[in-house]
Structure formats: structure tokens, C-alpha cells
Write an enzyme that holds these catalytic residues in place. Structure first.
Site, PDB file in Angstrom:
ATOM      1  N   GLU A 168     -36.029  14.093   0.597  1.00  0.00           N
ATOM      2  CA  GLU A 168     -36.911  12.952   0.433  1.00  0.00           C
ATOM      3  C   GLU A 168     -36.134  11.644   0.366  1.00  0.00           C
ATOM      4  O   GLU A 168     -35.031  11.591  -0.178  1.00  0.00           O
ATOM      5  CB  GLU A 168     -37.750  13.129  -0.824  1.00  0.00           C
ATOM      6  CG  GLU A 168     -38.752  14.249  -0.635  1.00  0.00           C
ATOM      7  CD  GLU A 168     -39.472  14.619  -1.906  1.00  0.00           C
ATOM      8  OE1 GLU A 168     -39.682  13.731  -2.751  1.00  0.00           O
ATOM      9  OE2 GLU A 168     -39.828  15.795  -2.031  1.00  0.00           O
ATOM     10  N   CYS A 178     -33.891   4.402  -1.530  1.00  0.00           N
ATOM     11  CA  CYS A 178     -33.291   5.415  -2.403  1.00  0.00           C
ATOM     12  C   CYS A 178     -33.003   6.641  -1.548  1.00  0.00           C
ATOM     13  O   CYS A 178     -33.920   7.252  -1.002  1.00  0.00           O
ATOM     14  CB  CYS A 178     -34.283   5.744  -3.521  1.00  0.00           C
ATOM     15  SG  CYS A 178     -33.693   7.027  -4.635  1.00  0.00           S
ATOM     16  N   CYS A 233     -29.230  18.896 -15.323  1.00  0.00           N
ATOM     17  CA  CYS A 233     -29.747  17.995 -16.357  1.00  0.00           C
ATOM     18  C   CYS A 233     -31.160  18.461 -16.703  1.00  0.00           C
ATOM     19  O   CYS A 233     -31.982  18.692 -15.802  1.00  0.00           O
ATOM     20  CB  CYS A 233     -29.728  16.566 -15.841  1.00  0.00           C
ATOM     21  SG  CYS A 233     -28.074  16.082 -15.302  1.00  0.00           S
ATOM     22  N   CYS A 249     -34.440  16.653 -15.442  1.00  0.00           N
ATOM     23  CA  CYS A 249     -34.514  16.293 -14.015  1.00  0.00           C
ATOM     24  C   CYS A 249     -35.082  17.443 -13.199  1.00  0.00           C
ATOM     25  O   CYS A 249     -34.584  18.564 -13.275  1.00  0.00           O
ATOM     26  CB  CYS A 249     -33.125  15.926 -13.510  1.00  0.00           C
ATOM     27  SG  CYS A 249     -33.071  15.627 -11.732  1.00  0.00           S
ATOM     28  N   CYS A 292     -38.153   8.648  -9.596  1.00  0.00           N
ATOM     29  CA  CYS A 292     -36.889   9.327  -9.886  1.00  0.00           C
ATOM     30  C   CYS A 292     -37.139  10.666 -10.551  1.00  0.00           C
ATOM     31  O   CYS A 292     -37.966  10.780 -11.432  1.00  0.00           O
ATOM     32  CB  CYS A 292     -36.076   8.533 -10.895  1.00  0.00           C
ATOM     33  SG  CYS A 292     -35.172   7.223 -10.188  1.00  0.00           S
ATOM     34  N   CYS A 313     -29.290  20.137  -6.348  1.00  0.00           N
ATOM     35  CA  CYS A 313     -28.157  19.638  -7.130  1.00  0.00           C
ATOM     36  C   CYS A 313     -27.566  20.814  -7.902  1.00  0.00           C
ATOM     37  O   CYS A 313     -28.314  21.648  -8.403  1.00  0.00           O
ATOM     38  CB  CYS A 313     -28.631  18.550  -8.100  1.00  0.00           C
ATOM     39  SG  CYS A 313     -27.288  17.723  -8.977  1.00  0.00           S
TER      40      CYS A 313
HETATM   41  N1  SAH Z   1     -27.321  12.749  -9.548  1.00  0.00           N
HETATM   42  C1  SAH Z   1     -27.205  11.358  -9.736  1.00  0.00           C
HETATM   43  C2  SAH Z   1     -28.163  10.533  -8.900  1.00  0.00           C
HETATM   44  C3  SAH Z   1     -29.593  11.044  -8.741  1.00  0.00           C
HETATM   45  S1  SAH Z   1     -30.682  10.940 -10.118  1.00  0.00           S
HETATM   46  C4  SAH Z   1     -27.331  11.015 -11.185  1.00  0.00           C
HETATM   47  O1  SAH Z   1     -27.704  11.868 -11.966  1.00  0.00           O
HETATM   48  O2  SAH Z   1     -27.032   9.876 -11.542  1.00  0.00           O
HETATM   49  C5  SAH Z   1     -31.156   9.227 -10.252  1.00  0.00           C
HETATM   50  C6  SAH Z   1     -31.550   8.829 -11.666  1.00  0.00           C
HETATM   51  O3  SAH Z   1     -32.832   9.361 -12.036  1.00  0.00           O
HETATM   52  C7  SAH Z   1     -30.574   9.357 -12.696  1.00  0.00           C
HETATM   53  O4  SAH Z   1     -30.278   8.391 -13.652  1.00  0.00           O
HETATM   54  C8  SAH Z   1     -31.354  10.486 -13.298  1.00  0.00           C
HETATM   55  O5  SAH Z   1     -30.852  10.812 -14.551  1.00  0.00           O
HETATM   56  C9  SAH Z   1     -32.757   9.929 -13.309  1.00  0.00           C
HETATM   57  N2  SAH Z   1     -33.791  10.934 -13.509  1.00  0.00           N
HETATM   58  C10 SAH Z   1     -33.789  12.223 -13.128  1.00  0.00           C
HETATM   59  N3  SAH Z   1     -34.933  12.844 -13.482  1.00  0.00           N
HETATM   60  C11 SAH Z   1     -35.697  11.908 -14.088  1.00  0.00           C
HETATM   61  C12 SAH Z   1     -37.012  11.925 -14.653  1.00  0.00           C
HETATM   62  N4  SAH Z   1     -37.758  13.025 -14.635  1.00  0.00           N
HETATM   63  N5  SAH Z   1     -37.479  10.788 -15.183  1.00  0.00           N
HETATM   64  C13 SAH Z   1     -36.744   9.662 -15.156  1.00  0.00           C
HETATM   65  N6  SAH Z   1     -35.519   9.575 -14.616  1.00  0.00           N
HETATM   66  C14 SAH Z   1     -34.989  10.690 -14.102  1.00  0.00           C
HETATM   67 FE1  SF4 Z   2     -28.385  16.350 -10.496  1.00  0.00          FE
HETATM   68 FE2  SF4 Z   2     -30.696  15.445 -11.517  1.00  0.00          FE
HETATM   69 FE3  SF4 Z   2     -28.545  15.613 -13.067  1.00  0.00          FE
HETATM   70 FE4  SF4 Z   2     -28.631  13.735 -11.147  1.00  0.00          FE
HETATM   71  S1  SF4 Z   2     -29.983  13.878 -12.931  1.00  0.00           S
HETATM   72  S2  SF4 Z   2     -26.916  15.104 -11.633  1.00  0.00           S
HETATM   73  S3  SF4 Z   2     -29.784  14.869  -9.546  1.00  0.00           S
HETATM   74  S4  SF4 Z   2     -29.608  17.345 -12.079  1.00  0.00           S
END
Ligand code: SAH
Ligand code: SF4
Length: 398
Positions: free
Chosen positions: A116, A129, A140, A143, A373, A136
């Protein structure tokens, strides 16, 4: 623009077999790699650099992907190029347009995977974006992407291809012979590597793609308009400065190791102090170049007044030029967290602001199309599920 068909369209296409006789793609090659490829094809060494310049301009300045359009090359040379190479970017499977103008694209890459890409317009400009991996490997806990098993790294072509695809859709390539007018606002003015994947686990491809985005004879985005977001792959942070030179965002999300170990498990490998030291060492050319601390607001987990003070403390202690981007948690089905209340988020923002740091609260965009995000998985999963269903119905098994 009319919203197009729903995202589940065209899921019948099964993954393509990788074809060993496939021609190399010129998209995604560095200038040096393209030069070597042209010499391999039989281009004289003396001419190779000029040919690279010409082809580069057609592809990245004017968005042409048909060798026949390259009218400053001889017919024979164009035919030779077409015999040896392709110029390919990911294919758009579907596009959804939000009421607020946000566009979410689903693009298909080799192997049948889908990724996406989100375009967020703002006052005549806009941020794209983009994704660096399918899924991944990190996990986290807040996420949605993190719950998806990594399928693979994207190639440089697939990464820069997302930008080229969006420029196509925004109709933003200058006429052949002209240049992008740097005095005019650009619809696609910024890139953020905040889609699916951890960009610093796909370093070389991300670097090569961003070099192409910054090339002055091509897409010409300033390094200050590209932001790479990482969860904190500490050894690659210095390399990002050296080899890419773009701005940095860090998924900080917690102020103690205990909480960050849970939210961003890579913290167990490189903890908060190691991360802060790497951020403090990140070079900046001017004072306006601050590191963005991304901080997802999770109710009762990381949103206390003490957290806000600790966060400021960390940043001050390491003298990091920072701004703090507070992200209201985007809930997804089955998520183990809830979004903090607006009061909490504002109280948190006020403390940071009073300490002298910008603390913008990210405005949800494209919610009606789930473009936010951390949600950049759902549609892909939906598409997958229906492909499975289709296969099952066709008696193909899974
Ligand atoms: N992997 C990288 C970039 C992709 S995530 C990283 O983790 O930085 C982009 C941003 O969205 C990151 O700050 C991530 O922590 C945030 N993010 C992921 N899931 C989310 C959610 N459900 N609600 C809000 N932000 C989220
Ligand atoms: Fe991977 Fe989501 Fe963690 Fe970013 S926030 S490193 S996309 S698991």
C-alpha cells in the site's frame, strides 16, 4: 477524482513465476549500475555516461517508460535497449480516494505481493507515504503490519516505482524538454518512509531508491523533503546520515526501557540510551533540521504526565534538536490497546510544548479508506483472504 473499484478487485491473478530469462529493469539502477549495464549491452565506454544521462532524463525527469519516446536516441539504439531491458514500475491494482482527498493505492509487485502507498494532500502540496518491505520482521505490539509475517524486501525499483506511480496518477511529470519548476508548489512535495516495513532492514534498496528521488536530473526532491522512519536500528542510523542524508523520524513511543521493550521489541537489542546517543550524533546541516520523535498515544500505557516529563528529559539530556509528533493510536480489530483520550493527548502535548519543543498531534487522514499509519495491512490481508477463498472455491487448495 472518482474513487475506483474496491480494493479487493483483481485478486484472481495468482503470483507470477519468476522468469529467469526476464530482462533487467532500468528502473532502480544507480547511475553507475546503468552505465555498466549499457556497456555490457555493447554501448561504447566513451558514450555510456551520455547515454545514461539521456535515458535517466526520460525515465526520471519526464516519466517516460517507452523506449520509442526517447527521441534523442537513434531508432537502432532504442531497439537495442528494448531488446535488453524493460522499464517497469509496480502495477496499480486499485485506488481509493478519501473524502479528505487522501489517496490510497494498492500496487502489485513481482511474486503477486501487494503493497500500500498513501498520498496525503495538504494546501496544494502533498506527502507520499511509501513502503520498504512487504510486512515487517519486527513485532511492535501496537502495529498491524507487525502482525504480518515478512514476505520480502522491496527492490529499489519497487520503492522508487511507488513515487513514479504517484506522479503518474497526479499527472505531475513535466513536458519533455522542460524541467520541474522549483518555484511552483509540487503536488508530491514530500516522501515519508512510514508505510509497511522497517526501512533500515532494507538499507541498500532504500538508499538507492532515495538517491534516485533526489537526483537533480530527475525527480529532484530535496533531501530535506524525505523522512525515513525507523524503529531504532541503531547501527544503521549513522549510515543513513552518511549514505542517504535525508531527515530522520524515530518510533520512540515509550520513555522507559521496560515499556519500550514491550511496545517496540527492538529496544531489547538497542535500548533507549543507545538510541538517544545515536540520535544525538545524527548530523544536521541547519538548525531547522530536527529529528521527529513519533509517539503513539496508548491509553494508560505510555501517556502519563510522568511520561511526558521523562520524554522531554531524555531529549534535553542528549541535546537533540527534536520535534515530537503525537500519533493518536489507530485502533485495528483485535488490537491490545486503546487510543488515549483527547484530554490526555492535549495534556501530554502541552507539557512538551512548554518545555520548548513542537508537539503537533497528527490529524487522522483518510480514515474512511483506512489509510492511517499502522493500518497498512488490512486491505492486503483482505485481498489475500479473498484470493484464498477464490482458490478454495476453485478447488485449488491454499
Ligand atoms: N517501521 C518503521 C516505519 C513504518 S511505521 C517504524 O516503525 O518507524 C510508521 C509509524 O507509524 C511508526 O512510528 C509506527 O510506530 C506508527 N504506527 C504503527 N502502527 C500504528 C498504529 N496502529 N497507530 C498509530 N501509529 C502507528
Ligand atoms: Fe515494523 Fe510496525 Fe514496528 Fe514499524 S512499527 S518496525 S512497521 S512492526
Amino acid at each position: 477524482m472518482e474513487p475506483t473499484a474496491p480494493i479487493t478487485q483483481d485478486v484472481l491473478t495468482l503470483p507470477r513465476k519468476d522468469d529467469p530469462s526476464a530482462k533487467p529493469n532500468l528502473v532502480g539502477m544507480t547511475r553507475d549500475a546503468m552505465r555498466a549495464a549499457l556497456i555490457d549491452m555493447g554501448t561504447k565506454e566513451k558514450q555510456a555516461k551520455m547515454r545514461v544521462n539521456q535515458i535517466w532524463q526520460w525515465i526520471y525527469q519526464w516519466g517516460k517508460r517507452d523506449f520509442d519516446a526517447m527521441t534523442n536516441l537513434s531508432k537502432d539504439y532504442r531497439a537495442q535497449l528494448a531488446d535488453h531491458f524493460v522499464i517497469e514500475i509496480p502495477e496499480v491494482v486499485s485506488k481509493l480516494v478519501s473524502d479528505d482527498g487522501t489517496r490510497k493505492y494498492l500496487v502489485r509487485i513481482a511474486g503477486g505481493h501487494e503493497v500500500e502507498v498513501v498520498y496525503i494532500p495538504e494546501d496544494g502540496r502533498g506527502t507520499l507515504c511509501i513502503s520498504s518491505q512487504v510486512g515487517c520482521t519486527l513485532t511492535c505490539t501496537f502495529c498491524h503490519t507487525g502482525t504480518q509475517k515478512l514476505v520480502r524486501n522491496l527492490t529499489a525499483a519497487e520503492i522508487i516505482g511507488q513515487v513514479m506511480m504517484a506522479r503518474d496518477d497526479l499527472n505531475e511529470w513535466p513536458e519533455p524538454g522542460t524541467r520541474t519548476d522549483q518555484n511552483q508548489p509540487r503536488l508530491l512535495s514530500n516522501i515519508v518512509l512510514m508505510g509497511m516495513g522497517e526501512p533500515l532492514y532494507n538499507f541498500e534498496n532504500v538508499r538507492d531508491a532515495m538517491k534516485i528521488a533526489m537526483d537533480p536530473e530527475g525527480i529532484q526532491l530535496s533531501r530535506r523533503r524525505i523522512t525515513l522512519s525507523t524503529s531504532g536500528v541503531v547501527p544503521e542510523i549513522a549510515r543513513t546520515a552518511d549514505e542517504i542524508g535525508c531527515l530522520l523520524a524515530i518510533s520512540f513511543h515509550a520513555t522507559t526501557d521496560e515499556v519500550r521493550d514491550k511496545l517496540v521489541p527492538i529496544n531489547k537489542r538497542w535500548n533507549i540510551e543507545e538510541l538517544l546517543a545515536a540520535l544525538a550524533a545524527y548530523p544536521k546541516v541547519s538548525n531547522s533540521e530536527r529529528i521527529t520523535f513519533e509517539y503513539v498515544m496508548l491509553n494508560g500505557v505510555n501517556d502519563s504526565v510522568e511520561d511526558a516529563h521523562r520524554l522531554v528529559d531524555h531529549i534535553k539530556r542528549h541535546e537533540i534538536a527534536a520535534k515530537i509528533n503525537l500519533i493518536p493510536f489507530n485502533e485495528w480489530p483485535g488490537a491490545p490497546y486503546k487510543r488515549s483520550s483527547n484530554n490526555r493527548i492535549h495534556a501530554f502535548a502541552d507539557i512538551i510544548h512548554e518545555a520548548g519543543y513542537a508537539s503537533p498531534i497528527r490529524r487522522p487522514r483518510g480514515e474512511d479508506i483506512m489509510a492511517a499509519c499502522g493500518q497498512l495491512k488490512s486491505a492486503t490481508e483482505r485481498a489475500r483472504k479473498s484470493r484464498k477463498q477464490i482458490e478454495a472455491e476453485a478447488g485449488m487448495g491454499s
